[in-house]
Write an enzyme that holds these catalytic residues in place. Structure first.
Site, PDB file in Angstrom:
ATOM      1  N   LYS A   1       0.930  -1.272  -0.097  1.00 42.20           N
ATOM      2  CA  LYS A   1      -0.055   0.112   0.153  1.00 42.20           C
ATOM      3  C   LYS A   1       0.845   1.303  -0.285  1.00 42.20           C
ATOM      4  O   LYS A   1       0.551   2.025  -0.168  1.00 42.20           O
ATOM      5  CB  LYS A   1      -0.622   0.107   1.242  1.00 42.20           C
ATOM      6  CG  LYS A   1      -2.378  -1.121   0.616  1.00 42.20           C
ATOM      7  CD  LYS A   1      -3.262  -1.146   1.853  1.00 42.20           C
ATOM      8  CE  LYS A   1      -4.229  -2.070   1.719  1.00 42.20           C
ATOM      9  NZ  LYS A   1      -5.650  -1.235   3.127  1.00 42.20           N
TER      10      LYS A   1
ATOM     11  N   LYS B   1      -3.575 -10.956  -6.413  1.00 39.27           N
ATOM     12  CA  LYS B   1      -4.809 -10.742  -6.599  1.00 39.27           C
ATOM     13  C   LYS B   1      -5.778 -10.060  -6.774  1.00 39.27           C
ATOM     14  O   LYS B   1      -5.419  -8.894  -7.178  1.00 39.27           O
ATOM     15  CB  LYS B   1      -4.731 -10.606  -4.917  1.00 39.27           C
ATOM     16  CG  LYS B   1      -5.662 -10.351  -3.632  1.00 39.27           C
ATOM     17  CD  LYS B   1      -4.940 -10.417  -2.440  1.00 39.27           C
ATOM     18  CE  LYS B   1      -5.670  -8.629  -2.404  1.00 39.27           C
ATOM     19  NZ  LYS B   1      -5.817  -8.523  -0.802  1.00 39.27           N
TER      20      LYS B   1
ATOM     21  N   LYS C   1     -10.669  -4.683  -4.424  1.00 39.94           N
ATOM     22  CA  LYS C   1     -11.356  -3.907  -5.198  1.00 39.94           C
ATOM     23  C   LYS C   1     -11.022  -2.296  -5.801  1.00 39.94           C
ATOM     24  O   LYS C   1     -11.211  -1.524  -6.676  1.00 39.94           O
ATOM     25  CB  LYS C   1     -12.620  -3.394  -3.527  1.00 39.94           C
ATOM     26  CG  LYS C   1     -11.795  -3.565  -2.572  1.00 39.94           C
ATOM     27  CD  LYS C   1     -12.975  -3.907  -1.002  1.00 39.94           C
ATOM     28  CE  LYS C   1     -11.988  -4.011  -0.375  1.00 39.94           C
ATOM     29  NZ  LYS C   1     -13.068  -4.235   0.815  1.00 39.94           N
TER      30      LYS C   1
HETATM   31  P1  TYM Z   1     -10.616  -6.397   3.102  1.00 37.81           P
HETATM   32  O1  TYM Z   1     -12.222  -5.443   2.932  1.00 37.81           O
HETATM   33  O2  TYM Z   1      -9.443  -5.548   2.913  1.00 37.81           O
HETATM   34  O3  TYM Z   1     -10.963  -7.442   2.529  1.00 37.81           O
HETATM   35  C1  TYM Z   1     -11.893  -8.349   3.838  1.00 37.81           C
HETATM   36  C2  TYM Z   1     -11.898 -10.061   3.051  1.00 37.81           C
HETATM   37  O4  TYM Z   1     -11.928 -10.386   2.510  1.00 37.81           O
HETATM   38  C3  TYM Z   1     -11.055 -11.050   1.713  1.00 37.81           C
HETATM   39  N1  TYM Z   1      -9.875 -11.205   0.657  1.00 37.81           N
HETATM   40  C4  TYM Z   1      -9.989 -12.346  -0.791  1.00 37.81           C
HETATM   41  N2  TYM Z   1      -9.962 -13.293  -0.603  1.00 37.81           N
HETATM   42  C5  TYM Z   1      -9.672 -14.054  -1.310  1.00 37.81           C
HETATM   43  N3  TYM Z   1      -9.392 -13.664  -2.749  1.00 37.81           N
HETATM   44  C6  TYM Z   1      -9.505 -12.306  -2.732  1.00 37.81           C
HETATM   45  N4  TYM Z   1      -8.597 -12.072  -3.479  1.00 37.81           N
HETATM   46  C7  TYM Z   1      -9.722 -11.595  -1.516  1.00 37.81           C
HETATM   47  N5  TYM Z   1      -9.771  -9.613  -1.369  1.00 37.81           N
HETATM   48  C8  TYM Z   1     -10.003  -9.921   0.008  1.00 37.81           C
HETATM   49  C9  TYM Z   1      -9.579 -10.586   3.205  1.00 37.81           C
HETATM   50  O5  TYM Z   1      -8.697 -11.788   3.502  1.00 37.81           O
HETATM   51  C10 TYM Z   1     -10.341 -10.168   3.949  1.00 37.81           C
HETATM   52  O6  TYM Z   1     -10.769 -11.089   4.989  1.00 37.81           O
HETATM   53  N6  TYM Z   1      -7.978  -6.227   6.949  1.00 37.81           N
HETATM   54  C11 TYM Z   1      -9.314  -6.944   6.916  1.00 37.81           C
HETATM   55  C12 TYM Z   1     -10.626  -6.142   7.501  1.00 37.81           C
HETATM   56  C13 TYM Z   1      -9.963  -6.204   9.246  1.00 37.81           C
HETATM   57  C14 TYM Z   1      -9.930  -7.511   9.701  1.00 37.81           C
HETATM   58  C15 TYM Z   1     -10.521  -7.302  11.636  1.00 37.81           C
HETATM   59  C16 TYM Z   1     -10.185  -8.784   9.307  1.00 37.81           C
HETATM   60  C17 TYM Z   1     -10.443  -5.240  10.148  1.00 37.81           C
HETATM   61  N7  TYM Z   1     -10.273  -6.031  11.224  1.00 37.81           N
HETATM   62  C18 TYM Z   1     -10.007  -8.130  11.939  1.00 37.81           C
HETATM   63  C19 TYM Z   1     -10.953  -9.576  10.041  1.00 37.81           C
HETATM   64  C20 TYM Z   1     -10.122  -9.292  11.322  1.00 37.81           C
HETATM   65  C21 TYM Z   1      -9.234  -6.346   5.212  1.00 37.81           C
HETATM   66  O7  TYM Z   1      -8.666  -6.807   5.042  1.00 37.81           O
HETATM   67  O8  TYM Z   1     -10.612  -5.926   4.682  1.00 37.81           O
END
Ligand code: TYM
Length: 337
Positions: free
Chosen positions: A117, A200, A203
Site C-alpha cells: 500500500k 490477487k 477492489k
Molecule cells: P478487506 O475489506 O480488504 O477484505 C475483506 C476480506 O476479503 C478477503 N479477501 C480475499 N479473499 C480471497 N481472495 C481475494 N482476492 C480477496 N481479497 C480480499 C480478505 O482476506 C478479508 O478477509 N484487514 C481486513 C479487514 C479487517 C479485519 C479485522 C478482518 C479489519 N479488522 C479483524 C479480520 C479481523 C481486510 O483485509 O479487509
C-alpha cells in the site's frame, strides 16, 4: 443463553472502501453465515481501517450502509450475530493505543500489505497505514475471538495479532485469547484478478475488468468473464501453476455452484474457453441476483439497518468494555478503586 455462553467467539470485518468483490465474498463473507450457528459471531464494517487510504466522506458513509446491507443479504442473521460499525465502538481505538506500546515499528514496516500500500499510495504513507495491523489485532482481541475467518492475504496480520496477544499475556498475565485463522483451504482463499491471474483480485485495481463486484449486473458480470485472461492452450483443467487463469475460473465456478472442481472439469471436457467463460459468468450472475435483490430491499429500509447497527454497537461495546477494563487494570491505569 446457556448455549451461547459455551460457544466460542468469532470476529471478522470488511472495509467499506470501494465495492466488495467476489474475492471478498469467496475468501471471507460467504463463510460468515456458515459459521453463525457454531460460534458467537461478531462482524464489523471496518471504517477506521478504510481511512488509512483516502476516502471521499459521502462515499464512505454510503459504502458503510451498503456493506451492512450486504452482510445481511449474504445470509448473516442479525438476530444471531452482532453486526456493527467499527467507529461506533471507541474501545477499538483505545485498545489500539495500549497495543501500540508493545508493537514494534520494525515488525509493522515488514508487513507485506504495508509495503504494497505504501508503494501504491506513495503520496499518502501515513501512520495509520502502518498501524493498520495493530488496529486489526485490537478488533479481534477485544472480543476474545477464538476464530477469525479471512482470506489468505490477511494471514500475516493474524500472525501479528497472535504475537501481540502472546506478548501482552506474557508481560501482564493472561488477558487475551490467542486466535486462530479460518482461511479457506482451497484456492478460494486467494481469488485472482480476471485480467491478470498472477495478481490477487482487488477492489482497488485500476482495471475494472480485473474484478467482479457483488453489485455488478448480469451483462457486466458476463462481459468481464468473457474477457478473462486464460492461456493459449484449450484444456479446462485445474493446475494453478501452469494454468492460473483457468484454475481461477474453476475456483470461482466451484464457489458459486457448489460443484466440485473435478465435477466442473468433467462438465467442461471437450468444450472451448468461450463456452466455459460464459458458463462461469452465468453461474456467478445467477448466484448474485438474489443477494442483490435482498440488498436492495434492505437498503430501502434505512431505519431497519440503523437499528441493527445501533443494537450491534451497544452489544459490541459491552463485550469490548469487559476486555478493555481488564487491560487497563493490568497496565496500571487508576480507576478510583
Ligand atoms: P478487506 O475489506 O480488504 O477484505 C475483506 C476480506 O476479503 C478477503 N479477501 C480475499 N479473499 C480471497 N481472495 C481475494 N482476492 C480477496 N481479497 C480480499 C480478505 O482476506 C478479508 O478477509 N484487514 C481486513 C479487514 C479487517 C479485519 C479485522 C478482518 C479489519 N479488522 C479483524 C479480520 C479481523 C481486510 O483485509 O479487509
Amino acid at each position: 443463553m446457556e448455549e451461547s455462553a459455551a460457544k466460542k467467539k468469532l470476529f471478522s470485518a470488511v472495509q467499506p472502501s470501494g465495492s466488495v468483490t467476489i474475492g471478498n465474498y469467496i475468501g471471507a463473507i460467504r463463510n460468515f453465515a456458515k459459521l453463525q450457528d457454531e460460534y458467537e459471531c461478531i462482524y464489523a464494517v471496518a471504517d477506521l481501517h478504510a481511512i488509512t487510504v483516502r476516502q471521499e466522506a459521502a462515499q464512505l458513509r454510503r459504502n458503510t450502509l451498503e456493506l451492512m446491507a450486504l452482510f445481511i443479504a449474504c445470509g448473516i442473521n442479525p438476530e444471531k450475530c452482532v453486526l456493527f460499525v467499527q467507529s461506533h465502538v471507541p474501545a477499538h481505538c483505545e485498545l489500539t493505543w495500549v497495543l501500540n506500546t508493545i508493537a514494534y515499528p520494525g515488525e509493522l514496516s515488514r508487513m507485506t500489505q504495508f509495503k504494497d500500500k505504501s508503494a501504491k499510495h506513495a503520496e499518502n504513507v501515513n501512520m495509520g497505514l502502518m498501524d493498520y495491523p495493530v488496529l486489526m489485532a485490537s478488533d479481534i482481541l477485544l472480543y476474545q475471538a477464538a476464530l477469525v475467518p479471512v482470506g489468505a492475504d490477511q494471514k500475516q496480520h493474524l500472525e501479528l495479532t497472535r504475537d501481540l496477544a502472546i506478548r501482552f499475556n506474557n508481560r501482564y498475565g493472561a488477558t487475551f485469547t490467542v486466535p486462530d485463522g479460518y482461511i479457506p483451504k482451497d484456492s478460494g482463499a486467494r481469488v485472482m484478478s480476471l485480467a491478470d491471474p498472477s495478481k490477487k483480485m482487488s477492489k482497488s485495481d485500476e482495471n475494472p475488468n480485473g474484478f467482479v463486484t457483488m453489485s455488478d449486473d448480469k451483462d457486466t458480470v458476463i462481459r468481464k468473464f468473457k474477457r478473462a485472461v486464460t492461456d493459449s492452450d484449450s484444456v479446462i483443467r485445474y493446475a494453478p501453476e501452469e494454468k492460473p487463469g483457468v484454475s481461477n475460473l474453476l475456483t470461482i465456478y466451484h464457489a458459486f455452484t457448489g460443484k466440485s472442481i473435478a465435477e466442473a472439469e468433467k462438465e467442461f471436457e471437450g468444450k472451448g474457453y468461450g463456452d466455459f467463460k460464459l458458463a462461469v459468468g452465468e453461474a456467478v450472475a445467477d448466484a448474485l441476483a438474489p443477494i442483490q435483490a435482498e440488498r436492495a430491499k434492505l437498503l430501502a429500509d434505512k431505519a431497519y439497518l440503523n437499528g441493527i447497527m445501533q443494537r450491534g454497537a451497544e452489544s459490541a461495546a459491552r463485550m469490548a468494555r469487559r476486555t478493555l477494563s481488564k487491560v487497563y487494570r493490568k497496565v496500571g491505569f487508576y480507576s478510583g478503586e
